[in-house]
Design a protein around this motif. Sequence first.
Motif, PDB file in Angstrom:
ATOM      1  N   GLU A  38      55.930   8.580 -39.558  1.00 53.32           N
ATOM      2  CA  GLU A  38      55.174   7.334 -39.521  1.00 53.32           C
ATOM      3  C   GLU A  38      53.741   7.475 -40.029  1.00 53.32           C
ATOM      4  N   TRP A  39      53.141   8.672 -39.852  1.00 53.28           N
ATOM      5  CA  TRP A  39      51.709   8.790 -40.116  1.00 53.28           C
ATOM      6  C   TRP A  39      51.315   9.988 -40.975  1.00 53.28           C
ATOM      7  N   THR A  99      44.060   3.558 -30.277  1.00 51.75           N
ATOM      8  CA  THR A  99      45.294   3.292 -30.999  1.00 51.75           C
ATOM      9  C   THR A  99      45.318   4.082 -32.298  1.00 51.75           C
ATOM     10  N   GLN A 100      46.515   4.279 -32.818  1.00 56.46           N
ATOM     11  CA  GLN A 100      46.664   4.975 -34.094  1.00 56.46           C
ATOM     12  C   GLN A 100      46.222   4.115 -35.268  1.00 56.46           C
ATOM     13  N   LYS A 101      46.147   2.808 -35.072  1.00 56.64           N
ATOM     14  CA  LYS A 101      45.831   1.898 -36.161  1.00 56.64           C
ATOM     15  C   LYS A 101      44.311   1.730 -36.310  1.00 56.64           C
ATOM     16  N   PRO A 102      43.822   1.497 -37.527  1.00 57.96           N
ATOM     17  CA  PRO A 102      42.383   1.320 -37.749  1.00 57.96           C
ATOM     18  C   PRO A 102      41.939  -0.098 -37.408  1.00 57.96           C
ATOM     19  N   VAL A 103      41.969  -0.414 -36.119  1.00 56.96           N
ATOM     20  CA  VAL A 103      41.665  -1.769 -35.649  1.00 56.96           C
ATOM     21  C   VAL A 103      40.640  -1.678 -34.524  1.00 56.96           C
ATOM     22  N   ASN A 153      42.305   4.755 -42.441  1.00 57.43           N
ATOM     23  CA  ASN A 153      43.442   5.395 -41.793  1.00 57.43           C
ATOM     24  C   ASN A 153      42.979   6.661 -41.076  1.00 57.43           C
TER      25      ASN A 153
END
Length: 333
Positions: free
Chosen positions: A15-16, A257-261, A281
Motif C-alpha cells: 500500500e505504501w 495517520t498514514q495519509k498527508p492530511v 507523502n
Amino acid sequence: MIGWGLIGASTIAREWVIGAIRAAGGEVVSVMSTSSERGALYATENGIGKSVTSVEELVGDPDVKAVYVSTTNELHREQTLAAIRAGKHVLCEKPLAMTLEDAREMVVAAREASVVLGTNHHLRNAAAHRAMRDAIAEGRIGRPIAARVFHAVYLPPHLQGWRLERPEAGGGVILDITVHDADTLRFVLNDDPAEAVAISHSAGMAKEGLEDGVMGVLRFQSGVIAQFHDAFTTKFAETGFEVHGTEGSLIGRNVMTQKPVGTVTLRNGEGESLLPLDPGNLYETALAAFHAAIEGHGQPAATGEDGVWSLATGLAVVKAAATGQAVAIETGL
C-alpha cells in the motif's frame, strides 16, 4: 538506482512502501515470502522481478542494496541481522524487536558494519508534525508543559490477524500504536521520555492476554507530561496531537495517520491561526531521506536509535499497565 529487497510480502509494503521506494528513485528487485505461491503472486501483482523463499537468498542477491523488513515483530531481529551481515542497509518496521537487548544489538551491528539502519516511524514525516516541531523551536507557544495524543482508531478487517491474536509476535495496541506516539512526541518536543504510567484493557477485539486499548501518561525529561489514548476499537473517533505551552497551544487534528492530511491550529496571545502546511507523502519523505543516508548525506528520518527509544517506551507502558506502577524508561544506549 538503489535496488531493494522486501523481507515480508506485506500489506504496508504493497500500500505504501513499494510506491515510495520508486518515487524516491529506487526499485524493488526481490521479495521474500516463506510461501512460494504467495511470493510469486505478490511479485506479479506489484511488478517485482524476483520472489524467493529465504532471507539468505534475498540478502545474498547482488542486485539488492537495501532491505525493507515488514514481517511480524518477533522476526525482525534475526532478519535484520542477516541483512546487516550481508552488508545491506535496512529499513525495519517498528518495533525494531521484542526486547531492548535485541534492538540494541541491531543498532550496534549496523554501526559496526557501516550500514544504514532506519526505523519506519512514518508520522515524524508528516507536514503537520514538522510544522509543530518548528513552531515550538521558534518559541511560538513558550515553554511546552503538556501534550495530548489521541490515536484510538479502528483496526480494519484485513489487518485483524496477528495484532489481535498472537502475543508471542508482539501483538496488541501498545507495540503497534503507542510506539508511534512515543516517537512522534520525541520528534515534536525534541525531548526524551523518562517515565510511564498506564492502564490497558481488552474491549472485545483482542484475544485473552492482549490489549486492544490503553490510556496513560508519559513524563519527559524536561518535565512535560503527555497523555495518550490508543485503541484498535474506536470506529468513529478522530485522531489528534496537542502541545500546550506557557504562551500558547498547538492543536493538531486528524494528524495521526498514514495519509498527508490534517490541520494544525496555533492559539496564543496573537489570536488563532492555521499553520501553513506543505503536505507530502510521508513514506516518500522517509525513503528520500533513507536513500540520501545510503549515499552519505544525513540520517534516515528515524534512526535505529530512535527505534530503540520508541520500543523502550512501549515496553515501559506494557509493564506499567501490568503492574499498576510508574515505570522508568531507559534505553541502555
